[in-house]
Design a protein around this motif. Structure first.
Motif, PDB file in Angstrom:
ATOM      1  N   ARG A 285      -8.448  -0.978   1.572  1.00  0.00           N
ATOM      2  CA  ARG A 285      -8.317  -1.585   2.568  1.00  0.00           C
ATOM      3  C   ARG A 285      -8.342  -1.657   3.854  1.00  0.00           C
ATOM      4  O   ARG A 285      -8.013  -2.387   4.794  1.00  0.00           O
ATOM      5  CB  ARG A 285      -6.594  -2.679   2.078  1.00  0.00           C
TER       6      ARG A 285
ATOM      7  N   VAL B 151      -1.074   7.361   3.061  1.00  0.00           N
ATOM      8  CA  VAL B 151      -2.107   5.528   2.904  1.00  0.00           C
ATOM      9  C   VAL B 151      -3.511   5.186   3.430  1.00  0.00           C
ATOM     10  O   VAL B 151      -4.074   5.065   2.876  1.00  0.00           O
ATOM     11  CB  VAL B 151      -1.170   4.542   3.350  1.00  0.00           C
TER      12      VAL B 151
ATOM     13  N   GLU C 284       0.529  -1.220   0.042  1.00  0.00           N
ATOM     14  CA  GLU C 284      -0.118   0.128   0.043  1.00  0.00           C
ATOM     15  C   GLU C 284       1.068   1.491   0.098  1.00  0.00           C
ATOM     16  O   GLU C 284       0.525   2.140  -0.543  1.00  0.00           O
ATOM     17  CB  GLU C 284      -0.482  -0.335   0.932  1.00  0.00           C
TER      18      GLU C 284
ATOM     19  N   ARG D   2       2.041   1.828  -3.512  1.00  0.00           N
ATOM     20  CA  ARG D   2       0.424   2.292  -4.187  1.00  0.00           C
ATOM     21  C   ARG D   2      -0.432   3.338  -3.741  1.00  0.00           C
ATOM     22  O   ARG D   2       0.220   4.504  -5.144  1.00  0.00           O
ATOM     23  CB  ARG D   2      -0.822   0.771  -3.981  1.00  0.00           C
ATOM     24  N   TYR D   3       0.374   4.059  -3.368  1.00  0.00           N
ATOM     25  CA  TYR D   3      -0.022   5.477  -2.504  1.00  0.00           C
ATOM     26  C   TYR D   3       0.325   6.139  -2.492  1.00  0.00           C
ATOM     27  O   TYR D   3       0.559   7.493  -1.904  1.00  0.00           O
ATOM     28  CB  TYR D   3      -1.547   5.309  -1.487  1.00  0.00           C
TER      29      TYR D   3
ATOM     30  N   SER E 132      -6.856   4.015   0.772  1.00  0.00           N
ATOM     31  CA  SER E 132      -6.634   2.618   0.982  1.00  0.00           C
ATOM     32  C   SER E 132      -8.006   2.404   0.800  1.00  0.00           C
ATOM     33  O   SER E 132      -9.298   2.260   1.249  1.00  0.00           O
ATOM     34  CB  SER E 132      -5.389   1.908   1.654  1.00  0.00           C
TER      35      SER E 132
END
Length: 361
Positions: free
Chosen positions: A262, A256, A212, A215-216, A260
């Motif tokens: 998640r 994050v 993550e 990704r972020y 995210s």
């Protein structure tokens, strides 16, 4: 027997400027003893960690210049478990550092991340909640955050909005994060029954938070390029010195957690206090007479209410009359007397950055 793949990271690199003049550059608040137990924030966090993970899996992240203070508080800490940043760059880089370090040791690690500057009175309930979270994170690719059931509309804390009932402590999907709302909005949050206080305590697989971050927060992970070759090696210190010069100063929430898909929250019911400033310390120590007093010596108080009075002088009498909603913070070289109102206090204390007051920082 605690799971050998469970780890705890204690973030202890903060500067604690909002607790000046007790918290100083030479000894910030995580090394201070504000709690009722007389233990430092860092010592309390370490003791809580030992209840949920093996001792060899408790890591502390701090600043290079705080190394002696960490070992003063935690003399039995394995030097290999002290991760030292050259500069404070907020929590995203701190968590990235700890994540990469742990991944080299244990790719299957499940990690509890906690600040060092909190007071949690109900340690048994805390341990139970954390172990539930670690077990859940071990079986799911999620980012778990602990959300504390709010007791009042407090503007000192961030809030987490969830999408389900908070009765049984089961993980809930997070809808929104809100950072320190105003009083009216905080009351709306409380009345809705959908919001939790953001405790800043996280649980996840090390591999999942690494994904993550990539990704972020590519602006952060780009700085960590090549970490596999340098982290947990004799070249680590030089590597950190090089990459931290341009490391973004970003919180993990902003980098994050707010982005995210998640993220889930565990409603938590233990007694939690995030002592982030003098007003939160007032709430923590407030007594039925309306004052919060932490004084080592004698005191004579008359016609006072809503005051926070702190002094470590055992041989000194504090005599105060007629003050309402004030701070009186008495240290060996600074006496602070100021209205407790947050904006006034923040503006006033910011003047300490002036060159003529350098020796008091």
């Amino acid at each position: 027997m605690n799971d050998p793949h469970y780890y705890c990271v204690i973030m202890a690199g903060g500067l604690g400027t909002r607790f000046w003049p007790v918290s100083r550059e030479s000894r910030p608040k995580q090394f201070q003893t504000f709690s009722r137990s007389g233990r430092s924030f860092l010592q309390l966090a370490y003791e809580r960690a030992l209840e949920v993970v093996p001792e060899q899996n408790v890591l502390v992240v701090s600043l290079e210049r705080f190394r002696p203070l960490v070992f003063e508080d935690l003399p039995n800490l394995d030097p290999e478990n002290l991760l030292l940043e050259p500069y404070n760059r907020n929590t995203a880089s701190c968590i990235a550092f700890a994540t990469y370090y742990i991944l080299k040791r244990d790719p299957e690690a499940v990690v509890l991340v906690t600040p060092a500057d909190q007071v949690i009175e109900d340690s048994a309930q805390f341990s139970s909640t954390v172990l539930q979270g670690l077990d859940y994170a071990a079986g799911h690719d999620v980012l778990l955050t602990l959300g504390v059931l709010p007791r009042r509309a407090d503007t000192n804390f961030g809030y987490i909005q969830t999408d389900g009932p908070m009765t049984d402590g089961s993980p809930l999907k997070v809808k929104t994060f809100t950072e320190k709302p105003g009083k009216e909005l905080a009351q709306v949050f409380i009345d809705s029954g959908e919001f939790l206080w953001n405790a800043g305590i996280f649980m996840w697989k090390a591999s999942v938070i690494a994904e993550e971050l990539e990704r972020y927060a590519p602006e952060i992970t780009a700085q960590w390029n090549g970490w596999e070759q340098f982290v947990s090696t004799p070249h680590q210190k030089d590597y950190l010195q090089r990459i931290y010069a341009d490391m973004p100063r970003t919180s993990i929430d902003y980098a994050v957690m707010e982005k995210s898909q998640r993220v889930m929250a565990i409603p938590s019911f233990f007694d939690w206090n995030d002592l982030g400033n003098w007003n939160s310390l007032f709430e923590y120590f407030a007594s039925p007479d309306g004052n919060a007093v932490k004084v080592s010596g004698d005191k004579l108080l008359s016609d006072t209410k809503g005051d926070l009075i702190v002094s470590s002088h055992k041989d000194k009498l504090l005599a105060i009359k007629g003050l309402k909603d004030y701070l009186v913070i008495d240290t060996p070289d600074v006496l602070l007397i100021c209205p407790r109102e947050e904006n006034t206090l923040k503006s006033f204390i910011s003047d300490i950055s002036k060159p003529e007051f350098e020796k008091y920082k």
